[in-house]
Design an enzyme around this catalytic site. Structure first.
Site, PDB file in Angstrom:
ATOM      1  N   ARG A 193       0.740  -1.356  -0.128  1.00 18.41           N
ATOM      2  CA  ARG A 193       0.018  -0.139  -0.195  1.00 18.41           C
ATOM      3  C   ARG A 193       0.639   1.375   0.142  1.00 18.41           C
ATOM      4  O   ARG A 193       0.436   2.072  -0.656  1.00 18.41           O
ATOM      5  CB  ARG A 193      -0.958  -0.193   1.159  1.00 18.41           C
ATOM      6  CG  ARG A 193      -1.853  -0.867   0.972  1.00 18.41           C
ATOM      7  CD  ARG A 193      -2.911  -1.384   2.169  1.00 18.41           C
ATOM      8  NE  ARG A 193      -4.046  -2.052   1.738  1.00 18.41           N
ATOM      9  CZ  ARG A 193      -5.073  -2.525   2.457  1.00 18.41           C
ATOM     10  NH1 ARG A 193      -5.213  -1.870   3.638  1.00 18.41           N
ATOM     11  NH2 ARG A 193      -5.964  -3.153   1.949  1.00 18.41           N
ATOM     12  N   TYR A 234      -6.024  -1.112  -6.953  1.00 18.02           N
ATOM     13  CA  TYR A 234      -5.356  -2.330  -6.273  1.00 18.02           C
ATOM     14  C   TYR A 234      -4.688  -2.024  -4.892  1.00 18.02           C
ATOM     15  O   TYR A 234      -4.645  -0.746  -4.615  1.00 18.02           O
ATOM     16  CB  TYR A 234      -4.461  -2.905  -7.294  1.00 18.02           C
ATOM     17  CG  TYR A 234      -3.299  -2.156  -8.043  1.00 18.02           C
ATOM     18  CD1 TYR A 234      -2.684  -1.027  -7.309  1.00 18.02           C
ATOM     19  CD2 TYR A 234      -2.900  -2.805  -8.917  1.00 18.02           C
ATOM     20  CE1 TYR A 234      -1.764  -0.643  -7.742  1.00 18.02           C
ATOM     21  CE2 TYR A 234      -1.432  -2.233  -9.406  1.00 18.02           C
ATOM     22  CZ  TYR A 234      -0.884  -1.102  -8.961  1.00 18.02           C
ATOM     23  OH  TYR A 234       0.167  -0.423  -9.538  1.00 18.02           O
ATOM     24  N   GLU A 235      -4.406  -3.181  -4.395  1.00 20.54           N
ATOM     25  CA  GLU A 235      -4.032  -3.192  -2.836  1.00 20.54           C
ATOM     26  C   GLU A 235      -5.391  -2.577  -2.010  1.00 20.54           C
ATOM     27  O   GLU A 235      -4.735  -2.115  -1.082  1.00 20.54           O
ATOM     28  CB  GLU A 235      -2.691  -2.639  -2.645  1.00 20.54           C
ATOM     29  CG  GLU A 235      -1.552  -3.334  -3.654  1.00 20.54           C
ATOM     30  CD  GLU A 235      -1.346  -4.668  -3.433  1.00 20.54           C
ATOM     31  OE1 GLU A 235      -1.663  -5.138  -2.575  1.00 20.54           O
ATOM     32  OE2 GLU A 235      -0.763  -5.028  -4.410  1.00 20.54           O
ATOM     33  N   GLY A 236      -6.288  -2.808  -2.227  1.00 20.84           N
ATOM     34  CA  GLY A 236      -7.485  -2.293  -1.525  1.00 20.84           C
ATOM     35  C   GLY A 236      -8.021  -0.959  -2.144  1.00 20.84           C
ATOM     36  O   GLY A 236      -7.043   0.114  -2.173  1.00 20.84           O
TER      37      GLY A 236
END
Lengths: 598, 598
Positions: free
Chosen positions: B298, B442-444
């Site tokens: 993140r 992406y990555e949340g």
């Protein structure tokens, strides 16, 4: 692949329940017979054409793109585009709002506006071909000689031939005063035109048998700058007196741009190599003639983003109801499922409602502008014509910039609802973002629109036209001011309208001392103005919905409209607070930055 | 084609003049010898590698993309990517901040942060290959068995092998509790893993001889949901005891996604067909183990957008000085030219300064976070480790979401400065926009980040960590409160810090009654928090610049920094006013919308 469901009910609501367009059109002799059924039938058929013929070609058109044959200079459009265009011409859609004198159906621009919104939802890249043609039709209709009109307008009206706007050159876009293309008089009333044009949308293609290029160029000894530019009609194929096609004119496509989006539209580099053309309008007054086309095009660009906003919203809504992921923060909602549909999450709803509110506000504003255009053209009362013309001139840069900025935000929100799947080409959501992106740039960047609005349209006449719009708001505020149910909509609107007067005067005063202050405030100012207009239309729409409910209607459409208006005022409209603050911060924080921008 | 000039001076300013990282590192035994010259040399060399090796491959990598051979399941990366990676390994870049026990250079994460920013500026798609590997390194380093570490970490450290994160399946991304891939114990301590993974960045490629996939799957009889997920290491090729490569493991790339951007990175669909793997961490606790990797990722995603913001800004600045178009509103500036360079226009400056401020604020915040990570890992004082860990946990979702939202805005502004030319592939500006777009997903997704921030990191501990950050601000306000020259920076910062406490308490209280209120406010809340952090760092940077000037420095760098800080507070920071208003409007306007979203 995305789907598309024409928003007929909302269009009918705006036309018939909010704006009462049929009554307004009754005052215009040539539209006096247009009734509700006619308008509804036109948009219903237009919606079918858009959703059944164009929509299925949108994703494939993006994937396939256009291909130039460098030896023949011919461009092949994506599979299906040519057939769809033939159906469009066959169906009489090109002629919809054209002058009956040249074979048009003479329907009001309001009808065309709704049809074009749907065409744009279904396929922006395709719709640019007839869209540019219609702009060429309007410029020729306004400024062509009787001979030019007789020779070219019937085929532009039918759509058998298309048109293009050839303005930009490699070194000049916004600043057309710099353009270099030359026009040499041949002596027989025609001109030989030489130069290089770029970014010519629909500049070469295989969908029509002829293309009428409207080309800006300089006559010999023309004054420098923008006062020395003339407009010429340069057909791809010369037209014989018997209307058959003659020799190929040397205006050749030498390249196609590789673009971020609108891949289905051919963005041509054109080389004019002594191409023969005729003058449109007066010598050295080409920009005025072209402005007819550009104003129409600016409203058209706003309409492109309106279309994309609607279709992106629709698909995100479907996905949000279908995609199961996580549970609601307030406890499971779909207990029989392994997870809740993502529409339970507040922020997913916020993204969806943002797109929906932008679509509905944009639709009301755009149909209103179309009605003003109908009045400006053919209302029997000169004052109504003039007032309508001024008001639409005021609203045009707002439609162009506000709707395209909103459209970019909305398509991005819709894509975001899809999560990672939104980033994948096949879902079609990222295409909407890429297509929407050009709308903030072409036909005058959104910064240029903001200068047009604040500098020319507002400060240029000491706010007189803005005051006219302000009177409409004041009337609504007065009418609804005592209606408690309307207070959540009327109060913020009335407050902003009051602030707007002071805000405008302030900037005008600062701009009088330092003209750069206008440029430092204009972009924020335009967004505030956009919200003022949207706020006005959402309040009007809410008022209609409340009246219908008071009359006993249980149609969920009105409940939905009130929810959307409520969301709009609570979540989007407050942006104006920050925008006014930044606009007021003064231009020094932008201009006294030479070291920062070294 | 775009160019790239590593922003070494600004990195040095943040590291040495604002954060005093060398002094901070002296407290950490393993970094006590790191001096200014070492850090400067590392970033200088890193900048050369980025600008000379990677930058020239960015546009071509986007055009060419990755190609899958469906018979061999092998992926060919764009021309030059493999060679560049060989140089990267050869130069020891992969090992930069890795543990010396496994062959790493043991440099602080601060150094890695700066190097990665530059790699991302030069080529995000390429940088994802080593970036994902480094995440795999961190997860294995934290959770691997001694045998796994011995067998795999040296090659991950050197970069000879790469890693991937295999989480997402077609029906689950955010909600990993739904995942279906299965792991069957073989009986010898290994597991046979079966399932389908999608969106696996760097999931298959030709740049390294082996790929170590970290795969989430379920053991037999695992609890349902997220508490029944385990993490496995599944190498593409088995590794023999002598470290040579053994048999091919059946984890096959069955497709590559067609994406909006990051075309140079292979986004693989992976089919695990009884692929043999070993457990990483404890059974059913795979998510905890994976979170090590995800937290790093993140921060890494925020860094991607920081890199894109910087390079897009640089190129827009060059273009704005070069492109002649129109005259300044306050009269001609380049009188010997046919038009002024567009940098004279206030709104062009606003777009440039927005990107610049986002880059500089993001850089300060990111280097600060890297320093916190260095402390959290290896500071001798447990309290410092714990405090640093908590603070970086608080800042991680802000870095991820705020920097990527800003990066998308910044790359769009930079593209807009190019006008129509920005929409053309060859200028490279639209690629930055397309590449930047994935970082918000992406990555949340950024919505997930906002819930992590507000729900878990802030309300989850009654604002305790936020108060720690608030103390830093309070100290700065107290220190600079009497300095008149600082008032333009300190006053708005102090005011927002005060408001923030009340704002947080309010939402916390509403969320206690209705948890959905948190979801209705979190996205706006995160942006306010982002500005609070940026405001803090801009105030600190301005303070340093003023001190240098007071000491007699005439370096235009400090003047530039003050101009950027002034712009930031005047033009970007005031967004918080609207954001707090909309966040406070309550969740009802989002949730009571069933008819609107029917």
């Amino acid at each position: 692949m995305p789907t598309y469901n024409p928003p007929l009910r909302d269009m009918q609501f705006v036309m018939h329940e909010v704006l009462n367009v049929v009554d307004e059109l009754k005052e215009i002799p040539r539209h006096a017979d247009v009734d509700t059924d006619t308008l509804n039938a036109v948009i219903e058929e237009g919606g079918k054409f858009a959703s059944q013929v164009l929509q299925p070609l949108n994703l494939s058109g993006d994937t396939e793109g256009c291909v130039l044959d460098k030896t023949t200079h011919e461009v092949k459009t994506p599979t299906g585009f040519k057939d769809a265009y033939a159906q469009y011409v066959e169906g009489g859609w090109a002629a919809l709002s054209c002058d009956p004198e040249y074979g048009g159906q003479g329907l009001p621009i309001v009808a065309n506006q709704c049809v074009y919104e749907m065409l744009n939802s279904a396929n922006q890249a395709w719709t640019m071909y007839p869209g540019l043609s219609h702009g060429a039709y309007e410029a020729l209709h306004a400024h062509g000689t009787p001979e030019q009109k007789k020779k070219y307008l019937p085929k532009l009206t039918s759509g058998e031939w298309t048109g293009s706007m050839c303005l930009t050159e490699p070194h000049c876009g916004t600043d057309l005063g710099l353009l270099r293309s030359k026009a040499e008089p041949v002596g027989d009333g025609t001109y030989k035109i030489t130069g290089n044009k770029i970014f010519i949308s629909a500049g070469e293609h295989d969908m029509a048998s002829n293309i009428l290029h409207l080309v800006l160029a300089r006559l010999p000894d023309a004054p420098k700058g923008s006062k020395g530019i003339s407009l010429f009609l340069v057909p791809k194929f010369h037209v014989n007196d018997d209307e058959s096609l003659g020799e190929r004119n040397p205006v050749f496509c030498t390249g196609l741009e590789h673009k971020m989006g609108i891949h289905g539209n051919s963005t041509a580099q054109l080389s004019l190599e002594g191409a023969v053309g005729t003058l449109v309008g007066e010598p050295n007054k080409g920009l005025q003639a072209m402005f007819v086309m550009m104003n129409a095009a600016r409203l058209g660009v706003g309409n492109q983003s309106l279309g994309l906003t609607e279709v992106a919203y629709q698909n995100a809504l479907i996905y949000a109801k279908d995609r199961l992921q996580m549970r609601s923060l307030s406890g499971p909602k779909a207990k029989d499922q392994p997870a809740d549909p993502i529409i339970v999450h507040p922020d997913v709803r916020k993204m969806l409602l943002t797109a929906k509110a932008y679509a509905e506000g944009g639709r009301a504003m755009s149909i209103y502008c179309a009605m003003l255009l109908d009045k400006a053209l053919y209302h029997p009362d000169e004052k109504v014509r003039k007032d309508s013309d001024e008001l639409v001139a005021l609203l045009t840069p707002i439609v162009k910039a506000f709707l395209t900025d909103n459209g970019f935000a909305a398509t991005n929100h819709a894509m975001q609802v899809f999560g990672g799947h939104g980033y994948i080409h096949e879902t079609g959501m990222e295409q909407y973002v890429r297509d929407a992106r050009i709308n903030m740039i072409y036909e005058g960047t959104n910064t240029v629109q903001s200068l047009d609005l604040l500098g020319r349209k507002i400060l240029g006449n000491q706010g007189a036209t803005l005051k006219k719009f302000g009177k409409l708001i004041a009337a609504l505020v007065q009418e609804e001011g005592v209606n408690e149910k309307m207070s959540e909509f009327i109060n913020p609107l009335g407050y902003l309208a009051d602030q707007m007067t002071k805000f405008t005067t302030e900037i005008g005063f600062k701009g009088f001392i330092n003209p750069d202050e206008v440029g430092g405030a204009s972009v924020d100012y335009l967004r505030v103005a956009g919200h003022l207009v949207f706020g006005y239309f959402f309040a009007r729409m809410a008022s209609v919905a409340l009246k219908k409910q008071a009359e006993g209607s249980t149609d969920p459409f009105y409940t939905a409209k009130l929810q959307t208006a409520r969301f709009y005022f609570a979540r989007l409209f407050p942006e104006t607070a920050s925008l006014m603050r930044t606009a007021r911060s003064g231009v020094a924080n932008l201009l006294e930055t030479d070291e920062a921008l070294a």
